[in-house]
Design an enzyme around this catalytic site. Structure first.
Site, PDB file in Angstrom:
ATOM      1  N   LYS A   9      -4.687   8.220  -3.552  1.00 42.28           N
ATOM      2  CA  LYS A   9      -4.608   7.316  -4.706  1.00 42.28           C
ATOM      3  C   LYS A   9      -3.297   7.626  -5.446  1.00 42.28           C
ATOM      4  O   LYS A   9      -3.283   8.109  -6.577  1.00 42.28           O
ATOM      5  CB  LYS A   9      -5.844   7.472  -5.599  1.00 42.28           C
ATOM      6  CG  LYS A   9      -6.250   6.134  -6.221  1.00 42.28           C
ATOM      7  CD  LYS A   9      -7.655   6.180  -6.764  1.00 42.28           C
ATOM      8  CE  LYS A   9      -7.914   5.112  -7.795  1.00 42.28           C
ATOM      9  NZ  LYS A   9      -7.884   3.740  -7.327  1.00 42.28           N
ATOM     10  N   GLU A  17      -7.007  -3.943   3.233  1.00 35.92           N
ATOM     11  CA  GLU A  17      -7.792  -4.018   1.999  1.00 35.92           C
ATOM     12  C   GLU A  17      -7.116  -4.954   1.012  1.00 35.92           C
ATOM     13  O   GLU A  17      -6.035  -5.481   1.268  1.00 35.92           O
ATOM     14  CB  GLU A  17      -7.970  -2.626   1.394  1.00 35.92           C
ATOM     15  CG  GLU A  17      -6.678  -1.913   1.068  1.00 35.92           C
ATOM     16  CD  GLU A  17      -6.913  -0.489   0.590  1.00 35.92           C
ATOM     17  OE1 GLU A  17      -7.817  -0.269  -0.217  1.00 35.92           O
ATOM     18  OE2 GLU A  17      -6.159   0.407   1.021  1.00 35.92           O
TER      19      GLU A  17
HETATM   20  C1  LIG Z   1      -6.299   0.199  -3.189  1.00 37.45           C
HETATM   21  C2  LIG Z   1      -7.725   0.427  -3.526  1.00 37.45           C
HETATM   22  N1  LIG Z   1      -8.649   0.250  -2.551  1.00 37.45           N
HETATM   23  C3  LIG Z   1      -9.946   0.465  -2.788  1.00 37.45           C
HETATM   24  C4  LIG Z   1     -10.415   0.851  -4.027  1.00 37.45           C
HETATM   25  C5  LIG Z   1     -11.869   1.084  -4.230  1.00 37.45           C
HETATM   26  O1  LIG Z   1     -12.141   2.444  -4.394  1.00 37.45           O
HETATM   27  P1  LIG Z   1     -13.389   2.941  -5.248  1.00 37.45           P
HETATM   28  O2  LIG Z   1     -14.569   2.247  -4.706  1.00 37.45           O
HETATM   29  O3  LIG Z   1     -13.418   4.398  -5.061  1.00 37.45           O
HETATM   30  O4  LIG Z   1     -13.105   2.532  -6.654  1.00 37.45           O
HETATM   31  C6  LIG Z   1      -9.495   1.056  -5.071  1.00 37.45           C
HETATM   32  C7  LIG Z   1      -9.886   1.510  -6.410  1.00 37.45           C
HETATM   33  O5  LIG Z   1     -10.660   1.015  -7.134  1.00 37.45           O
HETATM   34  C8  LIG Z   1      -8.134   0.830  -4.816  1.00 37.45           C
HETATM   35  O6  LIG Z   1      -7.225   1.003  -5.783  1.00 37.45           O
END
Ligand SMILES: Cc1ncc(COP(=O)(O)O)c(C=O)c1O
Length: 339
Positions: free
Chosen positions: A183, A219
Protein backbone atom coordinates in the site's frame (compact mmCIF):
# COMPACT_ATOMS: atom_id res chain seq x y z
CA UNK A 1 -20.90 12.16 20.94
CA UNK A 2 -19.83 15.07 18.70
CA UNK A 3 -22.43 17.36 17.15
CA UNK A 4 -22.04 16.37 13.49
CA UNK A 5 -24.65 16.00 10.74
CA UNK A 6 -24.25 12.21 10.73
CA UNK A 7 -26.84 11.76 7.96
CA UNK A 8 -24.81 13.74 5.44
CA UNK A 9 -21.30 12.41 5.90
CA UNK A 10 -19.24 12.06 2.72
CA UNK A 11 -15.79 10.57 2.30
CA UNK A 12 -13.76 13.63 3.29
CA UNK A 13 -11.21 14.62 5.89
CA UNK A 14 -12.73 16.18 9.01
CA UNK A 15 -10.58 17.42 11.84
CA UNK A 16 -10.81 15.43 15.04
CA UNK A 17 -9.32 15.82 18.51
CA UNK A 18 -5.97 14.13 18.17
CA UNK A 19 -3.55 12.12 16.09
CA UNK A 20 -0.79 9.68 16.93
CA UNK A 21 2.90 10.23 16.22
CA UNK A 22 6.00 8.06 16.60
CA UNK A 23 9.49 8.18 15.13
CA UNK A 24 12.01 5.50 14.27
CA UNK A 25 15.51 5.45 12.81
CA UNK A 26 16.79 2.83 10.42
CA UNK A 27 18.15 -0.12 12.36
CA UNK A 28 15.92 0.60 15.40
CA UNK A 29 12.56 -0.81 16.50
CA UNK A 30 9.31 1.18 16.47
CA UNK A 31 8.71 2.37 20.06
CA UNK A 32 5.52 3.70 21.46
CA UNK A 33 4.87 7.32 20.55
CA UNK A 34 1.91 9.34 21.71
CA UNK A 35 -1.11 11.46 20.91
CA UNK A 36 -0.84 15.11 19.92
CA UNK A 37 -3.56 17.60 18.99
CA UNK A 38 -4.77 17.18 15.40
CA UNK A 39 -3.02 19.65 13.13
CA UNK A 40 -0.42 20.30 10.48
CA UNK A 41 3.13 19.00 10.61
CA UNK A 42 6.49 20.38 9.48
CA UNK A 43 8.73 18.63 6.99
CA UNK A 44 11.99 19.50 5.28
CA UNK A 45 11.57 20.02 1.52
CA UNK A 46 14.31 17.40 1.19
CA UNK A 47 12.33 14.76 3.15
CA UNK A 48 12.60 11.27 1.66
CA UNK A 49 8.88 11.01 1.20
CA UNK A 50 8.57 14.28 -0.69
CA UNK A 51 11.41 13.52 -3.09
CA UNK A 52 11.40 9.77 -3.57
CA UNK A 53 7.94 8.72 -2.45
CA UNK A 54 9.14 6.65 0.50
CA UNK A 55 5.83 6.18 2.26
CA UNK A 56 3.01 3.71 2.74
CA UNK A 57 -0.27 3.64 4.59
CA UNK A 58 -3.25 1.63 5.73
CA UNK A 59 -6.99 2.17 5.87
CA UNK A 60 -9.43 0.63 8.29
CA UNK A 61 -12.71 1.61 9.91
CA UNK A 62 -14.30 1.63 13.37
CA UNK A 63 -18.03 0.92 13.58
CA UNK A 64 -20.63 1.34 16.29
CA UNK A 65 -22.63 -1.86 16.65
CA UNK A 66 -26.31 -2.20 17.42
CA UNK A 67 -25.30 -2.74 21.08
CA UNK A 68 -23.44 0.60 20.99
CA UNK A 69 -20.04 -1.01 21.16
CA UNK A 70 -17.17 0.33 19.04
CA UNK A 71 -15.39 -2.33 17.01
CA UNK A 72 -12.60 -2.57 14.47
CA UNK A 73 -12.79 -5.05 11.61
CA UNK A 74 -9.79 -7.42 11.27
CA UNK A 75 -7.15 -4.79 12.15
CA UNK A 76 -4.52 -7.56 12.49
CA UNK A 77 -4.74 -7.90 8.71
CA UNK A 78 -3.92 -4.21 8.31
CA UNK A 79 -0.99 -4.72 10.69
CA UNK A 80 0.25 -7.63 8.57
CA UNK A 81 -0.05 -5.64 5.35
CA UNK A 82 1.70 -2.65 6.94
CA UNK A 83 4.58 -4.93 7.93
CA UNK A 84 4.83 -6.11 4.32
CA UNK A 85 4.56 -2.58 2.83
CA UNK A 86 7.17 -1.10 5.19
CA UNK A 87 9.60 -3.94 4.42
CA UNK A 88 9.17 -3.41 0.67
CA UNK A 89 9.79 0.35 0.96
CA UNK A 90 12.91 0.07 3.17
CA UNK A 91 11.03 1.64 6.09
CA UNK A 92 11.76 0.02 9.50
CA UNK A 93 9.35 -2.93 9.55
CA UNK A 94 6.37 -2.23 11.75
CA UNK A 95 5.29 -5.00 14.08
CA UNK A 96 1.71 -5.95 14.81
CA UNK A 97 1.61 -4.99 18.50
CA UNK A 98 2.98 -1.51 17.88
CA UNK A 99 0.58 -0.89 14.98
CA UNK A 100 -2.50 -2.10 16.88
CA UNK A 101 -1.63 -0.15 20.02
CA UNK A 102 -1.27 3.09 18.01
CA UNK A 103 -4.54 2.54 16.15
CA UNK A 104 -6.40 1.72 19.36
CA UNK A 105 -5.00 4.69 21.26
CA UNK A 106 -6.00 7.10 18.49
CA UNK A 107 -9.44 5.56 18.19
CA UNK A 108 -10.14 5.69 21.94
CA UNK A 109 -9.15 9.35 22.20
CA UNK A 110 -11.48 10.18 19.27
CA UNK A 111 -14.25 7.74 20.14
CA UNK A 112 -16.94 10.45 20.15
CA UNK A 113 -16.30 10.89 16.40
CA UNK A 114 -17.44 7.31 15.65
CA UNK A 115 -20.84 7.80 13.97
CA UNK A 116 -23.94 6.31 15.62
CA UNK A 117 -25.04 2.79 14.62
CA UNK A 118 -25.91 2.63 10.91
CA UNK A 119 -24.74 6.17 10.08
CA UNK A 120 -21.25 5.54 8.72
CA UNK A 121 -17.93 4.80 10.34
CA UNK A 122 -14.71 6.34 11.61
CA UNK A 123 -12.08 5.92 8.91
CA UNK A 124 -8.63 5.31 10.39
CA UNK A 125 -5.53 6.18 8.39
CA UNK A 126 -2.18 4.90 9.71
CA UNK A 127 0.61 6.35 7.54
CA UNK A 128 4.40 6.20 7.67
CA UNK A 129 7.04 8.04 5.66
CA UNK A 130 10.68 8.94 5.36
CA UNK A 131 11.11 12.21 7.26
CA UNK A 132 14.80 12.95 7.13
CA UNK A 133 16.55 14.31 4.09
CA UNK A 134 18.02 12.75 0.97
CA UNK A 135 19.43 14.31 -2.16
CA UNK A 136 20.79 11.16 -3.72
CA UNK A 137 18.29 8.35 -4.18
CA UNK A 138 18.41 6.18 -1.06
CA UNK A 139 16.32 5.13 1.94
CA UNK A 140 16.54 7.95 4.50
CA UNK A 141 17.63 7.58 8.16
CA UNK A 142 14.49 8.67 10.02
CA UNK A 143 10.79 7.79 9.71
CA UNK A 144 7.55 9.18 11.12
CA UNK A 145 4.41 7.15 11.72
CA UNK A 146 1.10 8.89 12.27
CA UNK A 147 -2.50 7.80 12.72
CA UNK A 148 -5.36 10.18 12.02
CA UNK A 149 -9.09 9.53 11.82
CA UNK A 150 -12.13 11.01 10.11
CA UNK A 151 -15.84 10.20 10.36
CA UNK A 152 -17.04 9.07 6.92
CA UNK A 153 -20.13 8.09 4.98
CA UNK A 154 -20.25 6.51 1.49
CA UNK A 155 -17.12 6.62 -0.75
CA UNK A 156 -19.07 7.45 -3.89
CA UNK A 157 -21.36 10.47 -3.92
CA UNK A 158 -25.07 9.62 -3.99
CA UNK A 159 -24.79 6.38 -1.99
CA UNK A 160 -24.61 2.85 -3.36
CA UNK A 161 -25.38 2.99 -7.08
CA UNK A 162 -23.94 0.61 -9.68
CA UNK A 163 -20.62 2.08 -10.79
CA UNK A 164 -19.80 3.19 -14.30
CA UNK A 165 -16.27 1.95 -14.92
CA UNK A 166 -13.91 2.48 -17.80
CA UNK A 167 -10.95 0.33 -18.77
CA UNK A 168 -7.57 2.04 -18.64
CA UNK A 169 -6.01 1.31 -22.04
CA UNK A 170 -3.33 3.98 -21.92
CA UNK A 171 -2.03 3.58 -18.38
CA UNK A 172 -1.02 0.80 -16.00
CA UNK A 173 -1.32 0.98 -12.24
CA UNK A 174 1.51 -1.35 -11.26
CA UNK A 175 4.31 -3.25 -12.90
CA UNK A 176 5.07 -6.95 -12.48
CA UNK A 177 7.58 -7.28 -9.60
CA UNK A 178 6.92 -3.64 -8.69
CA UNK A 179 5.12 -2.30 -5.62
CA UNK A 180 1.49 -2.97 -6.63
CA UNK A 181 0.94 -5.39 -3.75
CA UNK A 182 2.18 -2.87 -1.14
CA UNK A 183 0.00 0.00 0.00
CA UNK A 184 2.67 2.41 -1.25
CA UNK A 185 1.74 6.04 -1.79
CA UNK A 186 3.33 5.94 -5.26
CA UNK A 187 0.72 3.47 -6.51
CA UNK A 188 -1.95 6.05 -5.88
CA UNK A 189 -0.09 8.85 -7.66
CA UNK A 190 0.17 6.56 -10.71
CA UNK A 191 -3.61 6.13 -10.68
CA UNK A 192 -4.54 9.82 -10.41
CA UNK A 193 -4.18 10.83 -14.07
CA UNK A 194 -6.26 7.95 -15.47
CA UNK A 195 -8.80 8.50 -12.68
CA UNK A 196 -9.09 12.21 -13.45
CA UNK A 197 -9.51 11.50 -17.16
CA UNK A 198 -12.19 8.94 -16.35
CA UNK A 199 -14.06 11.34 -14.05
CA UNK A 200 -13.95 14.03 -16.73
CA UNK A 201 -15.71 11.52 -18.99
CA UNK A 202 -18.35 10.90 -16.31
CA UNK A 203 -17.06 7.52 -15.08
CA UNK A 204 -16.76 6.66 -11.39
CA UNK A 205 -13.54 4.65 -11.48
CA UNK A 206 -10.96 2.90 -13.67
CA UNK A 207 -10.26 -0.80 -14.24
CA UNK A 208 -6.53 -1.47 -14.63
CA UNK A 209 -5.24 -4.36 -16.74
CA UNK A 210 -2.11 -6.40 -16.08
CA UNK A 211 0.94 -4.54 -17.35
CA UNK A 212 2.67 -7.53 -18.95
CA UNK A 213 0.23 -8.20 -21.80
CA UNK A 214 -3.07 -6.50 -20.87
CA UNK A 215 -4.91 -9.81 -21.17
CA UNK A 216 -6.32 -9.81 -17.64
CA UNK A 217 -8.04 -7.39 -15.31
CA UNK A 218 -6.25 -6.51 -12.08
CA UNK A 219 -8.25 -4.15 -9.91
CA UNK A 220 -9.99 -0.81 -9.67
CA UNK A 221 -7.95 2.19 -8.43
CA UNK A 222 -9.13 1.74 -4.85
CA UNK A 223 -10.82 -1.67 -4.72
CA UNK A 224 -10.61 -5.33 -5.77
CA UNK A 225 -12.87 -6.84 -8.42
CA UNK A 226 -15.17 -9.87 -8.38
CA UNK A 227 -17.27 -11.48 -11.10
CA UNK A 228 -20.19 -13.92 -10.74
CA UNK A 229 -21.06 -16.33 -13.55
CA UNK A 230 -23.65 -18.98 -12.70
CA UNK A 231 -22.61 -20.37 -9.31
CA UNK A 232 -18.95 -19.44 -9.62
CA UNK A 233 -17.23 -16.35 -8.41
CA UNK A 234 -13.86 -15.32 -9.78
CA UNK A 235 -11.46 -12.69 -8.57
CA UNK A 236 -8.02 -11.84 -10.00
CA UNK A 237 -5.33 -13.90 -8.26
CA UNK A 238 -2.76 -12.08 -6.16
CA UNK A 239 0.23 -12.15 -8.46
CA UNK A 240 2.29 -9.35 -6.94
CA UNK A 241 0.79 -6.30 -8.63
CA UNK A 242 -2.63 -6.38 -6.93
CA UNK A 243 -3.30 -5.11 -3.42
CA UNK A 244 -4.33 -8.03 -1.16
CA UNK A 245 -7.57 -6.48 0.07
CA UNK A 246 -8.90 -7.35 3.50
CA UNK A 247 -12.46 -6.98 2.22
CA UNK A 248 -11.49 -9.25 -0.72
CA UNK A 249 -10.32 -11.90 1.72
CA UNK A 250 -13.48 -11.52 3.84
CA UNK A 251 -15.79 -11.70 0.81
CA UNK A 252 -14.04 -14.86 -0.43
CA UNK A 253 -14.68 -16.49 2.97
CA UNK A 254 -18.32 -15.34 3.10
CA UNK A 255 -19.01 -16.51 -0.46
CA UNK A 256 -17.39 -19.92 0.16
CA UNK A 257 -18.24 -20.75 3.75
CA UNK A 258 -21.45 -18.84 4.43
CA UNK A 259 -23.15 -18.91 1.01
CA UNK A 260 -21.52 -22.10 -0.35
CA UNK A 261 -20.35 -20.82 -3.73
CA UNK A 262 -17.24 -21.84 -5.59
CA UNK A 263 -14.65 -19.05 -5.51
CA UNK A 264 -11.69 -19.08 -7.87
CA UNK A 265 -8.67 -16.82 -7.47
CA UNK A 266 -7.42 -16.91 -11.02
CA UNK A 267 -6.88 -14.91 -14.19
CA UNK A 268 -9.98 -12.92 -15.17
CA UNK A 269 -10.52 -11.45 -18.65
CA UNK A 270 -12.50 -8.40 -19.66
CA UNK A 271 -14.83 -10.65 -21.69
CA UNK A 272 -15.67 -12.54 -18.50
CA UNK A 273 -16.65 -9.24 -16.88
CA UNK A 274 -18.74 -8.21 -19.89
CA UNK A 275 -20.61 -11.55 -19.93
CA UNK A 276 -21.03 -11.85 -16.15
CA UNK A 277 -24.23 -12.12 -14.17
CA UNK A 278 -22.83 -9.71 -11.59
CA UNK A 279 -19.65 -7.70 -11.16
CA UNK A 280 -18.77 -5.92 -7.94
CA UNK A 281 -15.80 -4.37 -6.24
CA UNK A 282 -14.67 -4.59 -2.64
CA UNK A 283 -12.66 -2.41 -0.27
CA UNK A 284 -12.70 -0.81 3.15
CA UNK A 285 -13.85 2.46 1.59
CA UNK A 286 -16.25 1.09 -1.06
CA UNK A 287 -17.44 -1.91 1.07
CA UNK A 288 -19.15 -4.09 -1.60
CA UNK A 289 -20.29 -1.94 -4.51
CA UNK A 290 -21.99 -3.19 -7.69
CA UNK A 291 -20.60 -2.45 -11.13
CA UNK A 292 -23.30 -1.27 -13.56
CA UNK A 293 -21.35 -0.81 -16.77
CA UNK A 294 -17.85 -1.15 -18.16
CA UNK A 295 -16.63 0.86 -21.12
CA UNK A 296 -13.70 -0.56 -23.07
CA UNK A 297 -12.19 0.09 -26.50
CA UNK A 298 -15.18 -1.62 -28.11
CA UNK A 299 -17.78 0.53 -26.34
CA UNK A 300 -20.06 0.25 -23.35
CA UNK A 301 -21.06 -3.09 -21.81
CA UNK A 302 -24.05 -2.93 -19.55
CA UNK A 303 -23.96 -5.33 -16.60
CA UNK A 304 -26.64 -4.26 -14.14
CA UNK A 305 -29.87 -2.36 -14.55
CA UNK A 306 -29.62 0.36 -11.96
CA UNK A 307 -29.92 -1.97 -8.98
CA UNK A 308 -27.66 -4.25 -7.01
CA UNK A 309 -27.45 -7.90 -8.08
CA UNK A 310 -28.71 -10.55 -5.65
CA UNK A 311 -25.31 -11.91 -4.67
CA UNK A 312 -23.71 -8.47 -4.44
CA UNK A 313 -26.51 -7.40 -2.16
CA UNK A 314 -26.27 -10.55 -0.02
CA UNK A 315 -22.51 -10.18 0.42
CA UNK A 316 -22.85 -6.50 1.25
CA UNK A 317 -25.54 -7.29 3.83
CA UNK A 318 -23.50 -10.08 5.40
CA UNK A 319 -20.35 -7.99 5.62
CA UNK A 320 -21.96 -4.80 6.92
CA UNK A 321 -24.16 -6.95 9.18
CA UNK A 322 -21.09 -8.46 10.85
CA UNK A 323 -19.41 -5.05 11.11
CA UNK A 324 -22.47 -3.53 12.81
CA UNK A 325 -23.09 -6.52 15.05
CA UNK A 326 -26.40 -7.47 13.34
CA UNK A 327 -25.06 -10.76 11.98
CA UNK A 328 -23.16 -13.21 14.18
CA UNK A 329 -19.39 -12.84 13.89
CA UNK A 330 -18.70 -16.51 13.22
CA UNK A 331 -15.19 -15.96 11.87
CA UNK A 332 -14.06 -13.83 14.85
CA UNK A 333 -13.40 -10.75 12.72
CA UNK A 334 -14.53 -8.09 15.18
CA UNK A 335 -12.02 -6.45 17.50
CA UNK A 336 -13.97 -4.78 20.32
CA UNK A 337 -12.62 -1.56 21.78
CA UNK A 338 -12.81 -0.99 25.55
CA UNK A 339 -13.87 2.63 26.00
C1 LIG B 1 -5.67 -0.32 -4.86
C2 LIG B 1 -6.56 -0.91 -3.84
N1 LIG B 1 -7.06 -2.15 -4.06
C3 LIG B 1 -7.84 -2.75 -3.16
C4 LIG B 1 -8.21 -2.14 -1.98
C5 LIG B 1 -9.09 -2.85 -1.02
O1 LIG B 1 -8.37 -3.23 0.12
P1 LIG B 1 -9.10 -3.39 1.53
O2 LIG B 1 -10.23 -4.30 1.32
O3 LIG B 1 -8.06 -3.92 2.43
O4 LIG B 1 -9.55 -2.02 1.91
C6 LIG B 1 -7.72 -0.85 -1.70
C7 LIG B 1 -8.02 -0.14 -0.45
O5 LIG B 1 -9.07 0.13 -0.01
C8 LIG B 1 -6.89 -0.23 -2.64
O6 LIG B 1 -6.41 1.00 -2.42
Amino acid sequence: MQKIDWDNLGFDVRETRSMYKANCRIGEEWKLGGLIPYGTIELSPAAGVLNYGQGCFEGTKAYRTIKNQVVLFRPEMNAKRMAMSTRRLCIPEMNKEFFLQAVEETLIDNIDYVPPYGKGSLYIRPIVWGTSTALGVKPVEEYTFMVFVSPVGPYFKGGVKPLRLTVSNDYHRAAPKGIGNAKAIGNYSASLYPLTEAKNRDFDEVIFLNAKDEKFVEEVGSANLFVLTGNTIKTPKLDGSILPGITRDSVITLAKDTIGLEVLETNVTLTELYDADEVFCTGTAVVVTPVGSITGLDGKHKIADGKMGQLTSKLRQLLTGIQRGDVSDEFGWLYPIKE
